[in-house]
Design a protein around this motif. Structure first.
Motif, PDB file in Angstrom:
ATOM      1  N   ILE A 100       0.843  -1.215   0.000  1.00  0.00           N
ATOM      2  CA  ILE A 100       0.000   0.000   0.000  1.00  0.00           C
ATOM      3  C   ILE A 100       0.865   1.248   0.000  1.00  0.00           C
ATOM      4  O   ILE A 100       0.580   2.241  -0.691  1.00  0.00           O
ATOM      5  N   GLY A 101       1.973   1.206   0.809  1.00  0.00           N
ATOM      6  CA  GLY A 101       2.880   2.362   0.819  1.00  0.00           C
ATOM      7  C   GLY A 101       3.465   2.623  -0.553  1.00  0.00           C
ATOM      8  O   GLY A 101       3.566   3.776  -1.017  1.00  0.00           O
ATOM      9  N   GLN A 102       3.904   1.521  -1.189  1.00  0.00           N
ATOM     10  CA  GLN A 102       4.447   1.687  -2.539  1.00  0.00           C
ATOM     11  C   GLN A 102       3.382   2.224  -3.508  1.00  0.00           C
ATOM     12  O   GLN A 102       3.666   3.063  -4.367  1.00  0.00           O
ATOM     13  N   LEU A 103       2.139   1.711  -3.365  1.00  0.00           N
ATOM     14  CA  LEU A 103       1.052   2.179  -4.245  1.00  0.00           C
ATOM     15  C   LEU A 103       0.772   3.660  -4.045  1.00  0.00           C
ATOM     16  O   LEU A 103       0.580   4.407  -5.020  1.00  0.00           O
ATOM     17  N   PHE A 104       0.736   4.089  -2.793  1.00  0.00           N
ATOM     18  CA  PHE A 104       0.541   5.525  -2.529  1.00  0.00           C
ATOM     19  C   PHE A 104       1.656   6.357  -3.150  1.00  0.00           C
ATOM     20  O   PHE A 104       1.419   7.457  -3.675  1.00  0.00           O
ATOM     21  N   ILE A 137       0.976   6.527  -6.845  1.00  0.00           N
ATOM     22  CA  ILE A 137      -0.172   7.425  -7.111  1.00  0.00           C
ATOM     23  C   ILE A 137       0.251   8.881  -6.994  1.00  0.00           C
ATOM     24  O   ILE A 137      -0.147   9.741  -7.796  1.00  0.00           O
ATOM     25  N   LYS A 138       1.062   9.160  -5.975  1.00  0.00           N
ATOM     26  CA  LYS A 138       1.533  10.539  -5.804  1.00  0.00           C
ATOM     27  C   LYS A 138       2.381  10.976  -6.985  1.00  0.00           C
ATOM     28  O   LYS A 138       2.269  12.110  -7.474  1.00  0.00           O
ATOM     29  N   ASP A 139       3.259  10.044  -7.436  1.00  0.00           N
ATOM     30  CA  ASP A 139       4.068  10.395  -8.606  1.00  0.00           C
ATOM     31  C   ASP A 139       3.194  10.673  -9.829  1.00  0.00           C
ATOM     32  O   ASP A 139       3.434  11.632 -10.583  1.00  0.00           O
ATOM     33  N   ILE A 140       2.169   9.802 -10.023  1.00  0.00           N
ATOM     34  CA  ILE A 140       1.265  10.012 -11.173  1.00  0.00           C
ATOM     35  C   ILE A 140       0.518  11.332 -11.051  1.00  0.00           C
ATOM     36  O   ILE A 140       0.343  12.073 -12.034  1.00  0.00           O
ATOM     37  N   LYS A 141       0.078  11.651  -9.826  1.00  0.00           N
ATOM     38  CA  LYS A 141      -0.627  12.919  -9.612  1.00  0.00           C
ATOM     39  C   LYS A 141       0.266  14.114  -9.902  1.00  0.00           C
ATOM     40  O   LYS A 141      -0.161  15.090 -10.533  1.00  0.00           O
ATOM     41  N   ASP A 142       1.522  14.006  -9.427  1.00  0.00           N
ATOM     42  CA  ASP A 142       2.455  15.112  -9.700  1.00  0.00           C
ATOM     43  C   ASP A 142       2.688  15.273 -11.198  1.00  0.00           C
ATOM     44  O   ASP A 142       2.702  16.394 -11.735  1.00  0.00           O
ATOM     45  N   LYS A 143       2.860  14.131 -11.881  1.00  0.00           N
ATOM     46  CA  LYS A 143       3.068  14.218 -13.324  1.00  0.00           C
ATOM     47  C   LYS A 143       1.824  14.767 -14.039  1.00  0.00           C
ATOM     48  O   LYS A 143       1.933  15.530 -15.001  1.00  0.00           O
ATOM     49  N   ALA A 144       0.603  14.387 -13.555  1.00  0.00           N
ATOM     50  CA  ALA A 144      -0.641  14.903 -14.171  1.00  0.00           C
ATOM     51  C   ALA A 144      -0.753  16.410 -13.976  1.00  0.00           C
ATOM     52  O   ALA A 144      -1.171  17.132 -14.898  1.00  0.00           O
ATOM     53  N   GLU A 145      -0.403  16.875 -12.773  1.00  0.00           N
ATOM     54  CA  GLU A 145      -0.450  18.326 -12.535  1.00  0.00           C
ATOM     55  C   GLU A 145       0.534  19.057 -13.435  1.00  0.00           C
ATOM     56  O   GLU A 145       0.222  20.123 -13.974  1.00  0.00           O
ATOM     57  N   LYS A 146       1.743  18.463 -13.582  1.00  0.00           N
ATOM     58  CA  LYS A 146       2.703  19.092 -14.480  1.00  0.00           C
ATOM     59  C   LYS A 146       2.197  19.096 -15.924  1.00  0.00           C
ATOM     60  O   LYS A 146       2.339  20.089 -16.653  1.00  0.00           O
ATOM     61  N   SER A 147       1.569  17.972 -16.327  1.00  0.00           N
ATOM     62  CA  SER A 147       1.022  17.914 -17.697  1.00  0.00           C
ATOM     63  C   SER A 147      -0.099  18.929 -17.892  1.00  0.00           C
ATOM     64  O   SER A 147      -0.177  19.592 -18.940  1.00  0.00           O
TER      65      SER A 147
END
Length: 545
Positions: A104-108, A111-121
């Motif tokens: 779960i920690g790894q998944l979070f 997810i955070k990395d994906i969210k950061d990349k989505a915000e940058k995109s």
């Protein structure tokens, strides 16, 4: 002590095995079983009674006890396995839980990395979109600026060319250029606050005003007011010939200068008609005493012919008071029929003949000839004189020729003079109806009424045979009364022939004038249809006879 402990254990076990109905129902759904031992309401006594219902069944009690013990051992083995398995499950569960927490920690983290990349995109897309919008605005503004500059260039060049062509009087080129300049200037209405644009607009207006003044001056120079004074009525045909030549010359030289929808040729002709009517009215009012019947009829004929020519050549679209012609209607004018012979036989045939269709209205009718209407009294007075002379001639001819002879074709027939009277009246009304359907027609009808009454008195009643019993002479009323014995008048064959001829003539006059009266009511102006105010001719002969 052992018994007490076992009893306590049994009670505790029984308390533990008393499950709630919900839990018991869930167990039955998960582990369905038909074994009585698994029932929640298990009763040991009933179960034993089921196994040993009779005393004879106790013989195999050993077998039953062995089966129960075997089943107990199996249950103990299962319980032992479950208990041992639970010990391993707890350790495995703790290990799986730890692994799940790590996952779960790894998944979070992912997810955070994906969210950061989505915000940058998203930020990058916004920046790209903003740049695209700026480029679109820049392109739109650039296109508008280029178009406006092109229009400004066209406007500035067009104004310069317009002023130059106006000075050189190049009207053919100016006609096309001016419309283009006006169209381009419409794009700059919202820029009129700019001094340079406002100056160009003022130059265009000045050029238009100068063109109008200059063209009017050129036309005044090209069409000099030679012979503008109106000649007398005997020269009126020359005036119409002059305008025909001028219109032909205008169309050849200047017709292409103006758009066809302006109808400039028709406008010139209409203006000529207005001026001619005004000037003719003035000169006839000044020289009213010099107007003769023949001269008046000559002028009227030439004028109506010219109005008819205008109707054939032009549509009348420039007349402000023109009405759209209505579909042809059945003619109600008794004076538009063909001419009749001197014997008057065709008058009755014309009245029974199918009516002709009325020609479409002439929009130019009366545009000039209306000025003659105030002077038609000259024509009316002339017809008054002519009808009086005609009645006198009828009386003289009747006295000279005598009554119709018995045994001849004329014996008892309609008098020829009656037909002559109606033929002349018809010709007069044809001439009058071409000019006016108002007061002049009523006046002419009243004059005919007067002389038709004189005809009845002098020709018809005045020539009835005399009788000894009535020194005053016969009347129609006395002839129609039945008398007996000595009161009945005695006539010879000649007198009877004369009486029949007079009665036939009177009946013909009455029938013809009654028919003419009805048609005349349909022809005259609606405001003059009250014939109680204007008596009709047919009311006279009937009373006289």
């Amino acid at each position: 002590m052992m018994e007490e402990e076992e009893l306590e254990f049994s009670e505790d076990l029984e308390a533990i095995l008393n499950l709630t109905p919900e839990v018991q129902l869930a167990i039955e759904q998960v582990f369905p079983s038909q074994d009585p031992l698994d029932r929640a309401d298990f009763n040991a006594v009933e179960y034993i009674n089921t196994l040993f219902p009779t005393e004879q069944s106790l013989a195999n009690i050993d077998d039953v006890v062995n089966k129960i013990r075997l089943k107990i051992r199996r249950l103990d083995d299962n319980i032992r396995m479950v208990v041992r398995g639970q010990t391993n499950v707890g350790q495995d569960g703790r290990q799986a839980l730890a692994e799940a927490q790590v996952a779960i920690g790894q998944l979070f983290g992912k997810i955070k990395d994906i969210k950061d990349k989505a915000e940058k995109s998203e930020q990058m897309v916004k920046e790209i979109t903003r740049d695209i919008k700026q480029l679109d605005h820049a392109k739109r503004h650039l296109t508008t600026s280029i178009t406006t500059l092109n229009h400004l260039h066209m406007l500035a060049g067009g104004v310069d060319s317009l002023e130059a062509m106006t000075r050189r009087r190049q009207y053919g080129e100016v006609a096309n250029l001016l419309q283009g300049v006006v169209n381009v200037l419409e794009h700059f209405h919202k820029y009129m606050g700019i001094p340079q644009i406002r100056q160009l607009s003022e130059r265009v207006k000045a050029a238009q005003s100068e063109l109008g003044t200059q063209i009017m001056a050129d036309f005044e120079e090209a069409f000099p007011a030679q012979g503008s004074k109106v000649a007398w009525l005997d020269k009126i045909d020359r005036r119409y010939a002059w305008i025909k030549r001028q219109l032909v010359d205008y169309e050849e030289k200047y017709g292409r200068m103006f758009p066809e929808e302006w109808c400039m040729t028709e406008r010139i002709a209409v203006e000529f008609c207005h001026i001619t009517r005004t000037e003719l009215a003035k000169v006839m009012r000044t020289r009213a005493k010099e107007i003769e019947v023949k001269l008046l009829l000559f002028a009227i004929q030439r004028t109506t012919n010219f109005e008819g020519l205008l109707a054939k050549r032009f549509s009348g679209c420039t007349l402000t008071d023109v009405k759209k012609p209505e579909p042809p209607l059945e003619s109600t004018n008794p004076f538009l029929e063909d001419e009749v012979g001197d014997d008057g036989s065709e008058i009755e045939e014309d009245l029974d003949r199918p009516k002709k269709h009325k020609a479409p209205d002439n929009p130019f009718h009366g545009i000039i000839s209306k000025c003659f209407e105030p002077h038609l009294y000259v024509y009316i007075e002339s017809q008054d004189k002519n009808l009086g002379e005609m009645i006198d001639r009828f009386v003289s001819d009747f006295r000279a020729q005598g009554p119709p002879k018995a045994g001849t074709e004329d014996g008892g027939a309609v008098l020829p003079s009656c037909a002559d009277l109606f033929v002349y009246y018809k010709k007069c009304m044809v001439q009058c109806s071409q000019l006016s359907t108002g007061e002049p027609m009523i006046a002419l009808t009243t004059i005919f009424q007067k002389y038709l009454r004189e005809y009845a008195w002098k020709i018809l009643s005045g020539n009835l045979p005399k009788t000894s019993s009535n020194s005053g002479g016969l009347t129609i009323k006395s002839l129609l009364q039945e008398k007996e014995g000595s009161e009945a008048a005695k006539f010879n064959v000649e007198e009877l022939c004369l009486i029949c001829s007079i009665l036939s003539t009177a009946e013909y006059c009455l029938a013809t004038t009654q028919q003419l009266e009805e048609k005349l009511k349909e022809k005259v102006d609606k405001t003059l249809c009250d014939f109680q105010q204007y008596p009709v001719a047919c009311s006279g002969p009937g009373r006289c006879l």
